[in-house]
Motif scaffolding. Structure first.
Motif, short mmCIF file in Angstrom:
data_model
loop_
_atom_site.label_atom_id
_atom_site.label_comp_id
_atom_site.label_asym_id
_atom_site.label_seq_id
_atom_site.Cartn_x
_atom_site.Cartn_y
_atom_site.Cartn_z
N CYS A 157 2.23 -51.55 -57.83
CA CYS A 157 1.94 -51.28 -59.40
C CYS A 157 0.58 -52.22 -59.77
CB CYS A 157 2.91 -51.37 -60.09
SG CYS A 157 4.14 -50.21 -60.18
N TRP A 158 0.85 -53.45 -59.19
CA TRP A 158 -0.18 -54.25 -59.72
C TRP A 158 -1.58 -54.08 -58.83
CZ3 TRP A 158 -1.01 -57.84 -63.42
CH2 TRP A 158 -2.00 -58.60 -63.37
N GLU A 159 -1.38 -53.97 -57.66
CA GLU A 159 -2.75 -53.54 -57.02
C GLU A 159 -3.54 -52.47 -57.60
OE1 GLU A 159 -1.33 -53.44 -52.98
OE2 GLU A 159 -0.76 -55.55 -53.31
N TRP A 160 -2.55 -51.45 -57.84
CA TRP A 160 -3.17 -50.14 -58.45
C TRP A 160 -3.92 -50.49 -59.77
CZ3 TRP A 160 -5.51 -45.80 -57.17
CH2 TRP A 160 -5.09 -45.19 -56.04
N PHE A 161 -3.11 -51.41 -60.60
CA PHE A 161 -3.53 -51.67 -61.81
C PHE A 161 -4.81 -52.43 -61.74
CE2 PHE A 161 -3.94 -55.30 -64.79
CZ PHE A 161 -4.05 -54.84 -65.99
N VAL A 162 -5.18 -53.27 -60.90
CA VAL A 162 -6.11 -53.94 -60.88
C VAL A 162 -7.37 -53.17 -60.55
CG1 VAL A 162 -7.43 -55.78 -59.62
CG2 VAL A 162 -5.12 -56.13 -60.23
N LYS A 163 -7.16 -52.50 -59.40
CA LYS A 163 -8.07 -51.26 -59.21
C LYS A 163 -8.46 -50.48 -60.31
CE LYS A 163 -8.45 -47.85 -55.38
NZ LYS A 163 -7.84 -47.38 -54.12
N LEU A 164 -7.72 -50.05 -61.37
CA LEU A 164 -8.21 -49.10 -62.36
C LEU A 164 -8.68 -49.89 -63.40
CD1 LEU A 164 -4.64 -47.18 -62.52
CD2 LEU A 164 -6.68 -46.18 -62.58
N HIS A 165 -8.24 -51.11 -63.52
CA HIS A 165 -8.77 -52.05 -64.47
C HIS A 165 -10.43 -52.21 -64.13
CE1 HIS A 165 -9.50 -55.53 -67.25
NE2 HIS A 165 -10.32 -56.12 -66.35
N ASP A 166 -10.52 -52.50 -62.95
CA ASP A 166 -11.93 -52.94 -62.46
C ASP A 166 -12.74 -51.53 -62.81
OD1 ASP A 166 -11.13 -55.28 -61.84
OD2 ASP A 166 -10.91 -54.83 -59.61
N TYR A 167 -12.51 -50.49 -62.07
CA TYR A 167 -13.16 -49.28 -62.57
C TYR A 167 -13.39 -49.19 -63.82
CZ TYR A 167 -14.71 -44.39 -62.35
OH TYR A 167 -15.60 -43.23 -62.57
N THR A 168 -12.42 -48.95 -64.75
CA THR A 168 -12.39 -48.82 -66.02
C THR A 168 -13.41 -49.81 -66.73
OG1 THR A 168 -10.29 -47.95 -66.25
CG2 THR A 168 -11.34 -49.03 -68.23
N TRP A 169 -13.37 -51.10 -66.37
CA TRP A 169 -14.17 -52.06 -67.14
C TRP A 169 -15.84 -51.62 -66.61
CZ3 TRP A 169 -10.39 -52.89 -70.33
CH2 TRP A 169 -10.68 -53.82 -71.20
N GLU A 170 -16.03 -51.66 -65.63
CA GLU A 170 -17.15 -51.34 -65.00
C GLU A 170 -17.94 -49.98 -65.66
OE1 GLU A 170 -19.42 -50.46 -60.66
OE2 GLU A 170 -17.51 -51.23 -60.68
N HIS A 171 -17.27 -48.83 -66.03
CA HIS A 171 -17.46 -47.69 -66.22
C HIS A 171 -17.47 -47.32 -67.56
CE1 HIS A 171 -17.28 -47.41 -61.86
NE2 HIS A 171 -18.41 -46.38 -61.73
N PHE A 172 -16.35 -47.60 -68.18
CA PHE A 172 -16.02 -46.75 -69.58
C PHE A 172 -16.40 -47.86 -70.78
CE2 PHE A 172 -13.13 -44.30 -66.88
CZ PHE A 172 -13.43 -43.06 -67.33
N VAL A 173 -16.11 -49.14 -70.72
CA VAL A 173 -16.31 -50.02 -71.82
C VAL A 173 -17.70 -50.23 -72.09
CG1 VAL A 173 -15.88 -52.54 -72.30
CG2 VAL A 173 -14.12 -51.39 -70.97
N ASP A 174 -17.98 -50.24 -73.35
CA ASP A 174 -19.50 -50.35 -73.77
C ASP A 174 -19.39 -51.74 -74.65
OD1 ASP A 174 -22.05 -50.42 -74.65
OD2 ASP A 174 -21.62 -48.68 -76.02
N GLU A 175 -19.85 -53.04 -74.26
CA GLU A 175 -19.86 -54.30 -74.88
C GLU A 175 -21.04 -54.30 -75.74
OE1 GLU A 175 -18.93 -56.88 -71.94
OE2 GLU A 175 -16.98 -56.56 -72.09
N LYS A 176 -21.96 -53.38 -75.68
CA LYS A 176 -23.09 -53.51 -76.58
C LYS A 176 -22.79 -52.98 -78.06
CE LYS A 176 -28.06 -52.32 -77.04
NZ LYS A 176 -29.15 -51.24 -76.54
N TYR A 177 -22.23 -51.65 -78.00
CA TYR A 177 -22.00 -51.34 -79.14
C TYR A 177 -20.47 -51.11 -79.68
CZ TYR A 177 -26.68 -49.79 -79.58
OH TYR A 177 -28.23 -49.72 -79.52
N GLY A 178 -19.52 -51.49 -78.91
CA GLY A 178 -18.13 -51.38 -78.96
C GLY A 178 -17.56 -50.17 -78.61
N GLU A 179 -16.23 -50.10 -78.43
CA GLU A 179 -15.65 -48.85 -78.24
C GLU A 179 -15.88 -48.55 -76.65
OE1 GLU A 179 -13.72 -45.71 -77.97
OE2 GLU A 179 -12.41 -46.50 -79.32
N TRP A 180 -15.32 -47.38 -76.24
CA TRP A 180 -15.78 -46.95 -75.11
C TRP A 180 -16.28 -45.59 -74.71
CZ3 TRP A 180 -10.74 -47.92 -71.28
CH2 TRP A 180 -10.32 -49.22 -71.64
#
Lengths: 403, 403
Positions: free
Chosen positions: B330-353
């Motif tokens: 679970c932890w290993e998949w969690f990290v993989k998902l977190h990394d994909y998500t933070w790289e692709h969905f998160v928009d730190e410029k304007y907020g939200e995803w």
């Protein structure tokens, strides 16, 4: 100025005829017949394997139409007539509910799966049986086409009936789909309907499309407008489908040609060009599937994908426009569309065309047929394009083109 | 073996809390309030401009829920309570039809646009007013949640009513959506419903999901099965939605945790892992949106796109699974998902995803909110993930993990 010689037209004609008769028609002849339960399989993988056996009325009807049209226009091959009646028999036995409306989907054996909520099922049924009645002269088929058409006219003000989820009177919109299909269907049923019914329908449909759905300030046709043609600033109101607009435009040019309305032909050509300029993806090529009038994010996730049918309909619109006016803008767009299409959609390995590409032009769904793609747009397009090229070939000697 | 220290959990907790409180909540606070007509704008561009003003009941309700939950769990900020009641007032005034069912969509001023055909509108309304009644103690809100829940139970056997287009008795299928939402809703309404109603619902839902929708031979949960849980070889029957399965699995783990059912927790974790293995795109990363059980072409053109919510729900399922079992898969998949998500969905410029990516991970729709994406999955996920990380941080001293 491009030089268009007789040889140019012959060479395109051969491409379309070959693709039709050696690549496309054999695909459906070989893989789509359900010899056990009747009707056609339309869910076919890239190499023709059946991956689902449900029978969708739109696609069953469209295949009957296609093989009837082939029989009527490309040599009276008995096999084509048999394939057409093979589908028609199945439809006649299982396709309609008690009130004569056509279901949306049946299972493999013909048991209804989805209620007759969709009036386009009826439109394609009328089209299929109309064409079949034309080539066979069978009064049974004529009768089905006639009563179905009557049913459509009766339902047209409230096509979804009880399945309509729109709350009344808040935002009343009219949709392009039905007038657009009627503009073609009425001509398809020319041999069955009374002359005055035809003219009345054609004029009504022409008026709606030109004066209500077409927006000169944008140079495009909208999918949904208010009851007086006003623009609605809503997801539905802003929804643009360039391929649908282009299909509508060649239907409209057919009406204009029949009525000798040369003003409408010229106007149609201008809208074809402005729609192509509006809908073309400057970065990756091809026509967007859906757009938003204000450039806002469209509702549909597949908005940027490239689908086979808008490109075929666009080619027809361009070539018809060129044939009727010799406007070189039409020819230039035609060549651009042909090149994109031949490079991306045509599958010379297994026949027929891929239908669904990503924005970048990669195959997104490895299928030749499905719930919405059947034996219709590709063969219809190839038939029309090769006949137009044949006409152009004959006129090529004394052709003057407008740059 | 990974080394998991207290600092690891603190660092993730800070990431989620910061994204929640500095990037996500402010986005909705700043851009979504319709101060003129009440309720929320949810159609917002990447930088928060309103591009459509229709009000979709799902999203109105979900935003009420989110701000109520924030108020209840992340510090009783008066502003959050005001934002929650701002939406609730609008819903109370305009959201329901005569029989108490909730519409699907209203226009900006609250006039109904789409009939109450969709039972999930009612589910999210019960969830919203349930949470609001919890933080305010207002009996008015409790009453709305209670009667809406009662209405859902009465409609649950035929949720679409007259809008149901399926022809009866040809292919009867049950859909995962309603039992799945009920498994969460019943826990949300814990403070309102009778204990025996809750237990009865939880047991019924648990039984359906585990014994009918879950297919051990595939290791995944199906979206539609026959009335006895049998697989239907049809588009609907083959339809897989990995993100929906993963969301269902964390709802199920919540039930298992409440009931002390450690066997179900372990089983849930195994299914989380097999669903992730099934749904992960080995080539470009991320979870496919839709798949076909037999690997045939799915019906939906957007099948290969990467959407925000399946990834958030997957992260919750993994972290909850890890928290409950210390299973390192679970932890290993969690990290993989977190990394994909933070790289692709998160928009730190304007907020939200961003919500909608192509298969390759490029932004496909430049929006932060629309007809289906509102103030819900991102803030709910960030709240749950940061709370779970806080719990893990506290246990970090005496943690044993299963490799």
């Amino acid at each position: 100025m491009l030089s268009l010689t007789k040889e140019t037209f012959i060479s395109y004609k051969n491409i379309y005829q070959d693709n039709l008769l050696k690549q496309t028609v054999p695909f459906w002849e070989n893989y789509s017949l359900d010899k056990e339960y009747g009707g056609y399989f339309t869910c076919l993988t890239a190499n023709g394997n059946v991956y689902d056996t449900d029978k969708f009325i739109w696609l069953q009807c469209r295949q009957v139409w296609t093989f009837s049209k082939l029989y009527g226009n490309f040599g009276a091959d008995k096999n084509w007539l048999e394939i057409a009646t093979h589908g028609a028999d199945f439809l006649e036995n299982y396709g309609r509910g008690k009130d004569g409306s056509w279901y949306f989907a049946l299972d493999r054996k013909g048991h209804p799966l989805v209620q007759p909520y969709n009036i386009f099922s009826d439109c394609f049924a009328a089209m299929a049986f109309g064409q079949l009645s034309k080539i066979t002269g069978e009064s049974r088929y004529t009768e089905i086409a006639k009563t179905t058409f009557q049913n459509i006219l009766e339902r047209q003000e409230n096509p979804k009936g009880k399945y309509n989820k729109a709350y009344p009177n808040t935002r009343e919109l009219q949709n392009l789909g039905l007038p657009m299909i009627l503009s073609n269907l009425v001509l398809e049923l020319d041999h069955i309907l009374h002359g005055e019914v035809i003219e009345q329908q054609l004029n009504s449909v022409k008026d709606k499309i030109v004066n209500q759905f077409y927006k000169p300030e944008y140079g495009i046709i909208l999918e949904n407008v208010g009851l007086n043609g006003e623009i609605s600033d809503s997801f539905q109101g802003r929804h643009i489908n360039p391929g649908h607009g282009l299909e509508t435009l060649w239907f409209l040019m057919d009406i204009a040609e029949r009525q000798g309305d040369s003003e409408l032909i010229l106007k149609g050509v201008d809208i074809v060009i402005s729609t192509l300029e509006y809908g073309w993806d400057g970065k990756y090529g091809g026509l967007y599937y859906f757009m938003d009038l204000k450039g806002s994010p469209p509702e549909q996730l597949e908005w940027s994908q490239k689908l086979w049918w808008p490109h075929i309909e666009a080619m027809i619109a361009c070539l018809k426009g060129f044939y009727l006016t010799r406007d070189m803008r039409c020819w230039e767009w035609f060549v651009k569309l042909h090149d994109y299409t031949w490079e991306h959609f045509v599958d010379e390995k297994y026949g027929e065309w891929f239908g669904y590409l990503t924005r970048e032009g990669k195959v997104n769904l490895e299928l030749k047929g499905g719930k919405w793609k059947g034996c219709f747009h590709v063969p219809r397009g190839l038939m029309i394009l090769s006949l137009l090229m044949k006409n152009l070939e004959e006129y090529a000697g004394n052709m003057e083109c407008k740059a």
